[in-house]
Design an enzyme around this catalytic site. Structure first.
Site, PDB file in Angstrom:
ATOM      1  N   CYS A  75       5.642   1.755   1.944  1.00 57.16           N
ATOM      2  CA  CYS A  75       5.865   0.306   1.881  1.00 57.16           C
ATOM      3  C   CYS A  75       5.438  -0.369   3.196  1.00 57.16           C
ATOM      4  CB  CYS A  75       7.303   0.028   1.491  1.00 57.16           C
ATOM      5  SG  CYS A  75       7.455  -1.528   0.637  1.00 57.16           S
ATOM      6  N   HIS A 163       8.950   3.157  -2.562  1.00 55.69           N
ATOM      7  CA  HIS A 163       9.903   3.972  -1.785  1.00 55.69           C
ATOM      8  C   HIS A 163      10.136   5.304  -2.508  1.00 55.69           C
ATOM      9  CE1 HIS A 163      11.565   0.975   1.131  1.00 55.69           C
ATOM     10  NE2 HIS A 163      10.838   0.201   0.354  1.00 55.69           N
ATOM     11  N   GLU A 165      12.151   7.694  -1.377  1.00 56.97           N
ATOM     12  CA  GLU A 165      13.387   8.333  -0.903  1.00 56.97           C
ATOM     13  C   GLU A 165      14.607   7.932  -1.715  1.00 56.97           C
ATOM     14  OE1 GLU A 165      11.926   5.786   0.379  1.00 56.97           O
ATOM     15  OE2 GLU A 165      13.362   4.344   1.166  1.00 56.97           O
TER      16      GLU A 165
HETATM   17  N1  GLN Z   1       7.679  -6.841   2.535  1.00 55.04           N
HETATM   18  C1  GLN Z   1       7.729  -5.935   3.638  1.00 55.04           C
HETATM   19  C2  GLN Z   1       6.614  -6.231   4.640  1.00 55.04           C
HETATM   20  O1  GLN Z   1       5.785  -7.029   4.407  1.00 55.04           O
HETATM   21  C3  GLN Z   1       7.657  -4.486   3.174  1.00 55.04           C
HETATM   22  C4  GLN Z   1       8.847  -4.188   2.323  1.00 55.04           C
HETATM   23  C5  GLN Z   1       9.280  -2.760   2.337  1.00 55.04           C
HETATM   24  O2  GLN Z   1       8.941  -1.980   3.228  1.00 55.04           O
HETATM   25  N2  GLN Z   1      10.111  -2.407   1.385  1.00 55.04           N
HETATM   26  O3  GLN Z   1       6.609  -5.656   5.676  1.00 55.04           O
END
Ligand code: GLN
Length: 180
Positions: A75, A163, A165
């Site tokens: 992410c 994610h 995890e």
């Molecule tokens: N929206 C976040 C970003 O732009 C990322 C979100 C996440 O890591 N769950 O950094």
């Protein structure tokens, strides 16, 4: 084998427990000296701007590049690994992809779905304000959702827009460490 987990934001404890359940040693990384002797590092989700600025201030991102340390970014971690984040390079630009932050839009800020991952099989992916991969120029796409890549590997590096995890299933972490 010892794997680092960047300890700035996100599900640090969950990543550590998954890695330990797989038989690896895991170490929290807060400063550059914590990187010494690691075989790879997990960069958890969170807010990429916050994680990035702290990593940069502490010299962690440059050290990861210098050590050529394999990264599994999830992410926000994927954003930091991308060569193009809405036109600008991420801090550790090791995946040749383009991403758009929060690219799944406000209607689908967070959702989960069953993914089919090459070499791994079915996996429940949790997307939380996830980045959208808008282009893949290099590496191998291991999973897609609605025609966009959500998991990409390149050499030993692995990037995920979701994610892995949350459900405690170690298959993706195992994929990362088994290639180190
Ligand atoms: N929206 C976040 C970003 O732009 C990322 C979100 C996440 O890591 N769950 O950094």
């Amino acid at each position: 084998m010892e794997i680092g987990v960047l300890d700035i934001q996100g599900d640090v404890a969950e990543h550590i427990s998954i890695l330990e359940n797989l038989g690896a040693r895991a170490r929290k990384v807060r400063r550059t000296s914590d990187l010494v002797g690691l075989s790879g590092i997990v960069v958890p989700g969170g807010e990429s701007t916050v994680i990035g600025s702290i990593m940069e201030q502490r010299g962690i991102s440059n050290k990861i590049i210098e050590l050529n340390l394999p990264v599994m970014g999830t992410c926000a971690g994927l954003i930091l690994m991308s060569k193009s984040v809405e036109g600008k390079p991420g801090l550790i630009p090791i995946l040749d992809i383009e991403v758009k932050r929060n690219g799944y839009g406000s209607q689908r800020e967070s959702f989960e779905t069953d993914l089919e991952i090459k070499g791994i099989g079915k996996f429940r992916g949790v997307f939380i304000r996830a980045p959208l991969v808008t282009r893949v120029r290099g590496g191998e796409v291991l999973a897609s959702f609605e025609k966009s890549a959500v998991m990409i590997s390149d050499g030993k590096n692995l990037g995920l827009s979701f994610h892995p995890e949350i459900y405690g299933n170690g298959k993706i972490h195992n994929y990362f460490i088994s290639r180190l």
